[in-house]
Every structure is written in structure tokens, then in C-alpha cells.
Design an enzyme around this catalytic site. Structure first.
Site, PDB file in Angstrom:
ATOM      1  N   SER A 191       0.798  -1.265  -0.090  1.00 41.74           N
ATOM      2  CA  SER A 191      -0.369   0.101  -0.199  1.00 41.74           C
ATOM      3  C   SER A 191       1.026   1.427   0.310  1.00 41.74           C
ATOM      4  CB  SER A 191      -0.655  -0.085   1.242  1.00 41.74           C
ATOM      5  OG  SER A 191      -1.045   1.243   1.411  1.00 41.74           O
ATOM      6  N   TYR A 243      -1.732   0.142  10.902  1.00 39.47           N
ATOM      7  CA  TYR A 243      -2.040  -0.718   8.792  1.00 39.47           C
ATOM      8  C   TYR A 243      -0.409  -0.263   7.954  1.00 39.47           C
ATOM      9  CZ  TYR A 243      -3.758  -0.768   4.057  1.00 39.47           C
ATOM     10  OH  TYR A 243      -4.188  -1.001   2.543  1.00 39.47           O
TER      11      TYR A 243
END
Ligand code: NAP
Length: 251
Positions: free
Chosen positions: A146, A160
């Protein structure tokens, strides 16, 4: 549609980026192992769609954070569909929004278990089967990272982002470790993509809310991420390993 490209395992292949990857992979000739953990109906729907298009696919339950279930996932995929030539480490969760100071330890543990332990266990299983040092015939792995890994996700979910930083490290290290064994390892780092992951975190419209901050002015469709994944898996990317490809509209 012919399935001559070999078997591709897509973790979390029943929804979002994973589902788009499963569908495109089938169109490109892979037999697809559509892994799921909770939503068997979504995985079955993707399998049915692939079969209707004359492709081969099977839905396989496994929690990627569980070592035994990962081993069983690969065994079932190989037994039912044939030799595994590709792995897309896509399964992932955010754990929801939390400033670091408020982060609950069980949330951190689960995010790391799914996003990091899960990806490492699946990559390990793939290498054991693909490495020509161990009698395998090679293959390719694409990890879904990501842009959060580089941006840090301050105020949203640093936990995250941390897990995706680990994915980048896995990609670089493993690519170098197995480059001489017929295996390429790369990552795709999406920015904002229109999937259920935002609703699961409590804000379904997050991609739209943040669109103005994306240079290309909009969030991505899952299919746009899948295109990059399938390209990295393909012979067209034969000289690419250890790369982290941002597919983020410039974000
Ligand atoms: P999604 O629509 O919420 O799908 C997540 C998938 O992961 C689901 O198929 C889910 O399975 C699976 N999964 C979750 N925990 C699992 C476990 N323990 N074992 C096996 N599968 C598990 O999310 P998405 O947006 O497509 O996310 C896919 C990947 O892209 C993730 O790694 C995510 O971090 C990354 N990503 C997404 C964005 C974005 O904006 N959407 C941006 C950057 C990176 P079930 O269907 O069974 O629940």
C-alpha cells in the site's frame, strides 16, 4: 478460454482487488484458487463467473495467518487445479481507524497476523513449491502492499501502514533470496481503491472523500490494480524482481 498458464493462488480472492485479480487471471489463462476466510458466497460467485467463461477455478477456505490452513490451501490448489506458478498475497485488513496512542493490542496483533504473518507464510509455501533448488519449476509472487507504507497513515492507521512496510521488506528480501531459483517477487502498492475495505473500517465513502488529494483526481477501480498485478506475474515482466510498483494515481 484455455487454462494453460498454470495455477494462480489469490489470497482474499473473492472480494475487492482479489476478486478483480482472480477474474483477470482467469481471462489470461490461469486456473485460479480463490481463497477466502469468511465470505464463502463472494468467493463462490467469482468461481462461478470464471467457470461460466470456460475458465477453471476453485474456492478454498483458509485463514492466511494459520500455518496449517496455508499449507492446506496450497495442497488443495495443486491437487484440484495443477502446479502452482503464481501467488498473489492480497488478503489484508486495516484493523480500523485509530490514533497510535489509542491502539488496542489485539487489533495490532490481528493486523500483523493477517497482513504480515499471512503473507510470509504464503510466500514460504510458494517458494517451497516453486524453487528450482527444491525441484520446482519456478514462478512469480506479487505482494499487495500500500502507499500507506511510505505515507505512514498519520491520524488514520499507522498500525496498518507498519504492516505494509513489512510487505515491502518481504518483497525486497525474498526477491534477492530466490532470484537464482526461478522465482520473481514484486509488490503492487495501491493508493485508494474502491473496495469494501473502507466500509469495514467504518467509512464507505473514504475513497471519494480523499479523491481531491489524489493527483489523478479519483480513486482506482479494483480492475486497475489487477492489471498491474497480472503484468508483474507475466513473462512481460521477466526482468523485474524486488520492485514495488505504485498504482496510486500519483498519490
Ligand atoms: P476487501 O475488499 O476488504 O477484501 C479483503 C480480502 O481479504 C477479502 O477477500 C477477505 O476475505 C480477505 N481476508 C481478510 N482476512 C483474511 C484472512 N485472515 N485470511 C484470508 N483472507 C482474508 O479489501 P481490498 O481493498 O480488496 O484489499 C485487498 C488488499 O489491498 C489488502 O491487502 C489491502 O491492504 C490492500 N490495499 C487496499 C487499498 C484500498 O484502498 N482498497 C489500498 C492499498 C492497499 P473474505 O472475503 O473471506 O472476507
Amino acid at each position: 478460454m484455455s487454462t494453460t498458464a498454470g495455477t494462480l493462488i489469490v489470497t482474499g480472492g473473492g472480494r475487492g482487488i482479489g476478486a478483480a485479480t482472480s477474474r483477470l487471471g482467469a481471462r489470461q489463462g490461469y486456473a485460479i484458487a480463490v481463497n477466502y476466510v469468511e465470505n464463502g458466497a463472494a468467493a463462490s460467485a467469482v468461481v462461478t463467473e470464471i467457470q461460466r467463461g470456460s475458465g477453471r477455478a476453485v474456492a478454498i477456505h483458509a485463514d492466511v495467518s494459520n500455518e496449517k490452513e496455508v499449507a492446506a490451501l496450497f495442497e488443495t490448489a495443486e491437487r484440484t487445479l495443477g502446479r502452482v506458478v503464481g501467488l498473489v498475497n492480497n488478503a489484508g485488513i486495516t484493523g480500523g481507524f485509530s490514533r497510535l496512542e489509542d491502539l488496542a493490542a489485539p487489533t495490532l496483533e490481528r493486523v500483523l497476523a493477517v497482513n504480515v504473518t499471512g503473507a510470509v507464510l504464503c510466500a514460504r509455501e510458494a517458494v517451497r513449491r516453486m524453487s528450482n533448488r527444491r525441484g520446482g519449476a519456478g514462478g512469480a509472487i506479487v505482494n499487495i502492499s500500500s502507499r500507506a507504507a511510505q505515507l505512514g497513515s498519520a491520524g488514520e492507521w499507522i498500525h496498518y501502514a507498519v504492516s505494509k512496510g513489512a510487505i515491502d521488506t518481504l518483497t525486497i528480501g525474498l526477491a534477492r533470496e530466490v532470484a537464482g531459483e526461478g522465482i520473481r517477487v514484486n509488490a503492487v502498492a495501491p493508493g485508494l481503491v474502491e473496495t469494501d475495505i473502507h466500509a469495514a473500517a467504518g467509512e464507505p465513502a473514504r475513497p471519494q472523500r480523499m479523491a481531491a488529494g489524489i493527483p489523478l483526481g479519483r480513486a482506482a477501480k479494483p480492475e486497475e490494480i489487477a492489471e498491474a498485478v497480472l503484468w508483474l506475474l507475466s513473462p512481460a515482466a521477466a526482468y523485474i524482481t524486488g520492485s514495488i510498483l505504485a498504482v496510486s494515481g500519483g498519490r
